[in-house]
Write a protein that holds these residues in place. Structure first.
Motif, PDB file in Angstrom:
ATOM      1  N   ARG A  31       0.816  -1.217   0.000  1.00  0.00           N
ATOM      2  CA  ARG A  31       0.000   0.000   0.000  1.00  0.00           C
ATOM      3  C   ARG A  31       0.850   1.267   0.000  1.00  0.00           C
ATOM      4  O   ARG A  31       0.311   2.370  -0.059  1.00  0.00           O
ATOM      5  CB  ARG A  31      -0.920   0.027   1.223  1.00  0.00           C
ATOM      6  N   TYR A  32       2.165   1.101   0.069  1.00  0.00           N
ATOM      7  CA  TYR A  32       3.037   2.248   0.260  1.00  0.00           C
ATOM      8  C   TYR A  32       4.160   2.301  -0.771  1.00  0.00           C
ATOM      9  O   TYR A  32       4.745   1.280  -1.138  1.00  0.00           O
ATOM     10  CB  TYR A  32       3.664   2.212   1.655  1.00  0.00           C
ATOM     11  N   SER A  52       7.405   2.837  -6.434  1.00  0.00           N
ATOM     12  CA  SER A  52       5.957   2.862  -6.244  1.00  0.00           C
ATOM     13  C   SER A  52       5.498   1.608  -5.494  1.00  0.00           C
ATOM     14  O   SER A  52       6.246   0.637  -5.366  1.00  0.00           O
ATOM     15  CB  SER A  52       5.272   2.940  -7.610  1.00  0.00           C
ATOM     16  N   PRO A  53       4.271   1.616  -4.988  1.00  0.00           N
ATOM     17  CA  PRO A  53       3.787   0.445  -4.247  1.00  0.00           C
ATOM     18  C   PRO A  53       3.864  -0.857  -5.043  1.00  0.00           C
ATOM     19  O   PRO A  53       4.169  -1.905  -4.465  1.00  0.00           O
ATOM     20  CB  PRO A  53       2.334   0.821  -3.935  1.00  0.00           C
ATOM     21  N   ARG A  98       8.660   5.727   4.076  1.00  0.00           N
ATOM     22  CA  ARG A  98       7.464   5.322   3.355  1.00  0.00           C
ATOM     23  C   ARG A  98       6.477   6.473   3.257  1.00  0.00           C
ATOM     24  O   ARG A  98       6.446   7.368   4.094  1.00  0.00           O
ATOM     25  CB  ARG A  98       6.790   4.118   4.031  1.00  0.00           C
ATOM     26  N   ARG A  99       5.705   6.429   2.197  1.00  0.00           N
ATOM     27  CA  ARG A  99       4.605   7.350   1.964  1.00  0.00           C
ATOM     28  C   ARG A  99       3.659   6.682   0.994  1.00  0.00           C
ATOM     29  O   ARG A  99       3.909   5.568   0.543  1.00  0.00           O
ATOM     30  CB  ARG A  99       5.097   8.689   1.403  1.00  0.00           C
ATOM     31  N   ARG A 100       2.578   7.332   0.644  1.00  0.00           N
ATOM     32  CA  ARG A 100       1.580   6.689  -0.214  1.00  0.00           C
ATOM     33  C   ARG A 100       2.020   6.598  -1.670  1.00  0.00           C
ATOM     34  O   ARG A 100       1.708   5.626  -2.363  1.00  0.00           O
ATOM     35  CB  ARG A 100       0.257   7.456  -0.127  1.00  0.00           C
ATOM     36  N   LEU A 101       2.729   7.617  -2.141  1.00  0.00           N
ATOM     37  CA  LEU A 101       3.042   7.694  -3.558  1.00  0.00           C
ATOM     38  C   LEU A 101       4.521   7.971  -3.779  1.00  0.00           C
ATOM     39  O   LEU A 101       5.213   8.476  -2.898  1.00  0.00           O
ATOM     40  CB  LEU A 101       2.228   8.818  -4.225  1.00  0.00           C
ATOM     41  N   CYS A 102       4.989   7.631  -4.985  1.00  0.00           N
ATOM     42  CA  CYS A 102       6.333   7.997  -5.432  1.00  0.00           C
ATOM     43  C   CYS A 102       6.151   8.820  -6.696  1.00  0.00           C
ATOM     44  O   CYS A 102       6.247   8.287  -7.809  1.00  0.00           O
ATOM     45  CB  CYS A 102       7.154   6.737  -5.694  1.00  0.00           C
ATOM     46  N   TRP A 113       7.471  12.564   3.483  1.00  0.00           N
ATOM     47  CA  TRP A 113       7.660  11.178   3.932  1.00  0.00           C
ATOM     48  C   TRP A 113       7.457  11.130   5.441  1.00  0.00           C
ATOM     49  O   TRP A 113       8.337  11.559   6.191  1.00  0.00           O
ATOM     50  CB  TRP A 113       9.050  10.693   3.550  1.00  0.00           C
TER      51      TRP A 113
END
Length: 126
Positions: A31-32, A52-53, A98-102, A113
């Motif tokens: 998810r991350y 990306s995830p 980690r974060r939601r998007l790259c 982040w």
């Protein structure tokens, strides 16, 4: 509770290789987006790479393109940074995050982040 632990750092001669690992627990990794950053003494952290995830998209700092490869294994809850042809200027503490998007743009902004590991030291001798 979420944990992210870096490993694989160490001392290597210029031209050598290291593979860093970021092992995670307490989260669903797919998810991350995940990133690798590094920090020189007395300086702010800079983005090295992000993925990306799904693992299909990656971004790199210009200085490491062609030398470093970020990858992930969501089943093993791990992210990796293969570092080849290391240079003395790669010496730094390396962190995973980690974060939601790259995103393609400004992925390297550390404020975006929210979660970080503790870091692992990489030292490259001349």
């Amino acid at each position: 509770q979420v944990h992210m632990v870096e490993s694989g750092g160490g001392l290597v001669q210029a031209g050598g290789s290291l593979k860093l690992s970021c092992t995670t627990s307490g989260l669903t990794l797919d998810r991350y987006a995940m990133g690798w950053f590094r920090q020189y003494p007395g300086q702010l952290r800079e983005g090295v790479a992000c993925i990306s995830p799904s693992g299909r998209e990656t971004n790199y700092h210009d200085s490491v393109k062609g030398r470093f490869t970020i990858s992930r294994d969501n089943d093993d809850n791990a992210v990796y940074l293969q570092m080849d042809n290391l240079r003395p200027e790669d010496t730094a503490v390396y962190f995973c995050a980690r974060r939601r998007l790259c995103p393609k743009d400004q992925w390297w902004l550390t404020g975006a982040w929210p979660s970080w590991g503790q870091g692992t030291q990489v030292t490259v001798s001349a």
